[in-house]
Structure formats: structure tokens, C-alpha cells
Design an enzyme around this catalytic site. Sequence first.
Site, short mmCIF file in Angstrom:
data_model
loop_
_atom_site.label_atom_id
_atom_site.label_comp_id
_atom_site.label_asym_id
_atom_site.label_seq_id
_atom_site.Cartn_x
_atom_site.Cartn_y
_atom_site.Cartn_z
N ASN A 53 0.81 -1.22 0.00
CA ASN A 53 0.00 0.00 0.00
C ASN A 53 0.85 1.27 0.00
O ASN A 53 0.32 2.37 -0.16
CB ASN A 53 -0.91 -0.06 1.25
CG ASN A 53 -1.58 1.23 1.58
OD1 ASN A 53 -2.49 1.65 0.90
ND2 ASN A 53 -1.10 1.89 2.63
N TYR A 59 2.09 9.52 -11.40
CA TYR A 59 1.25 8.81 -10.41
C TYR A 59 0.28 7.88 -11.14
O TYR A 59 0.17 6.69 -10.82
CB TYR A 59 0.49 9.83 -9.57
CG TYR A 59 -0.36 9.23 -8.48
CD1 TYR A 59 0.22 8.64 -7.35
CD2 TYR A 59 -1.76 9.25 -8.56
CE1 TYR A 59 -0.57 8.09 -6.34
CE2 TYR A 59 -2.55 8.70 -7.56
CZ TYR A 59 -1.95 8.13 -6.45
OH TYR A 59 -2.73 7.58 -5.45
N LYS A 87 0.40 3.78 -11.00
CA LYS A 87 -0.70 3.07 -10.34
C LYS A 87 -1.47 2.19 -11.32
O LYS A 87 -1.98 1.14 -10.94
CB LYS A 87 -1.64 4.08 -9.68
CG LYS A 87 -1.04 4.75 -8.44
CD LYS A 87 -0.91 3.76 -7.31
CE LYS A 87 -0.51 4.42 -6.00
NZ LYS A 87 -0.47 3.47 -4.88
N THR A 90 -7.00 11.23 3.95
CA THR A 90 -5.70 10.91 4.56
C THR A 90 -4.77 12.10 4.35
O THR A 90 -5.12 13.08 3.69
CB THR A 90 -5.07 9.68 3.88
OG1 THR A 90 -4.78 10.03 2.52
CG2 THR A 90 -6.00 8.47 3.90
#
Length: 254
Positions: free
Chosen positions: A90, A157, A161, A192
Site C-alpha cells: 500500500n 502517479y 498506479k 488521509t
Amino acid sequence: MSRLKDKVALVVGASSGIGRATAKLFAAEGSKVVLGARRDTELQSLVAEIEAAGGFAVALAGDVRSEAYAKALVDLAVARFGRLDIAFNNAGTLGETGTSTDVSEGGWSDTLAINLTGSFLGAKHQIAQMLKNGGGSVIFTSTFVGHSFAFPGVAAYAASKSGLIGLTQALAAEFGPQNVRVNAVLPGAVDTDMYRDMNDTAESQAFVTNLHALKRVATPDELARAVLYFASDDSAFVTGTASLVDGGASITRT
Ligand SMILES: NC(=O)c1ccc[n+]([C@@H]2O[C@H](COP(=O)([O-])OP(=O)(O)OC[C@H]3O[C@@H](n4cnc5c(N)ncnc54)[C@H](OP(=O)(O)O)[C@@H]3O)[C@@H](O)[C@H]2O)c1
């Protein structure tokens, strides 16, 4: 609840956010947990929290760009708890953002090194161990970005991913015959540190919230519950999937 009774789980990227919530849930469900990330203080306080609740946890700080670290986490699981059944890869970074014509080669490479190569190196050593104890479940954290939603300015990113989805399929096909399941979770926005760093204004948060059919972002606990499904025998016949946990962002056009 004891959906992970007698299991041993590794959670990489456990020092905050989704990983922290998942490690706590895994422990509450009966799993012994091994925690990884760079920030040792955060990891040790999570170990203490899990142990105070009656669970079993151990942590080792390091950087997922290092293959030696990937192996050391697995070795620690075996040394302390005797086996490895579940691995949640993760750890992730938004990496270098901005107009793609300005992104540096170093920023691009580093984002892929953490998000994609780091996850591969983890899985490489985790699966080698799982094969010795009859199988297991590997879970990657991908994202809706670059899959069902495209933002400008996050090419590295998104590429790193979505690379995890191909990796998921390849590993699931390769090791399915030996009872290793591999799945990717694709969160929508989750409240988060990463989300707040990226969305530091009320306008930005309102924009992102509105992308989701549920008109809110997820809590880390909501993602942890989805990851628990893939970790547990509830998903015994599920492998090779890229599973959106996105509050309906993929079907929303307003
Ligand atoms: N929040 C969202 O909206 C969202 C949406 C989709 C997907 N995701 C993905 O969810 C995952 C977790 O992110 P989060 O939202 O929970 O944010 P977070 O709280 O910032 O968590 C990121 C985790 O990755 C670890 N990490 C980062 N770089 C690392 C490295 N080089 N080596 C080891 N560990 C590293 C961090 O630990 P240290 O800093 O201690 O190393 C931390 O534990 C990430 O992969 C992210 O891409 C998040």
C-alpha cells in the site's frame, strides 16, 4: 470478529492513512501483523496500539525502493510469526506533479520506483514465502486516477498506479495454480494526509467530493474493510481483479 484468525499479514505503508487503518483492522480480526514504512516513530506507536488492544505486531522501518527491505520484511514475518499469508502493498506517493512537459526524469523515475517497482519487489519476496506455506493473498493499492478518472498534472502517479493493474493480472495468472491470489484495490478519494496535501483548499475539497456519487470522500476505515475482503477467505474465488472502492466516482459525470 476473527476473519483472519491464525493468519500472518504484512502491511507496507502502515505508518498512516489507509495502511494504518488496515493494519489495525487486520489485527482486530485475529491476524498477527508486520508493519512497514519509513517513519519508525509512527510504526512503533501503531505496534503499541495494537498490542494494547490484545493483538500481535512488529515493525521494521525502511524504504520500499530497496529490495533488501522487501526481503527483510518477509524474513521478519517468518522469524517472528512463522509464516506469511497476506501482504498489503500500500506504500505510495503522489510523486512529482505538474505539467507533464515539465516533469523531470528523476521525478518520474522516483514515482515509479516507489509505487510500481516497490510493490513488485514486495510481491516478489512475499509470494516466494507464500509458496512455501501453501498460498496466500497479495493486495496492491492502485487508484481510480488513471483508470476511470483522469486529472491533469499527475502523469507519473497515474502511470505507476495503472501499472499495478497489469502487475496484478500477471501475478494472479502466474501463481493462481499455487493458490496465491492477487488483487488490486482502486480507491476514490480517501481522507488521509495524501488527500489533504493534494487538496488544501475548501474549493479543491468540494471539487473532489463532488466527483463521487456518494458526494463525500472515504474514511481510511472504509478502505480497510474493502482490503479485509481481499485478505480473507470471503474472497476465496477472487483473483486478478482491479476493484473500484470509489464511492461511485466512475459512474458520475457531474
Ligand atoms: N488518499 C487518497 O485519496 C488515495 C486515493 C487512491 C489511492 N491512494 C493510495 O493509497 C495508498 C495509501 O495512501 P494514503 O492515502 O493512506 O496516504 P498516506 O497516509 O500518505 O500513506 C502513504 C503510506 O505510504 C508510505 N510510503 C510512502 N513512500 C514510501 C517509501 N518510499 N517507502 C516506504 N513507505 C512509503 C508512507 O509511509 P512513510 O512516509 O512513513 O514512509 C505511508 O505509510 C497510497 O498508495 C496512495 O497512492 C490514496
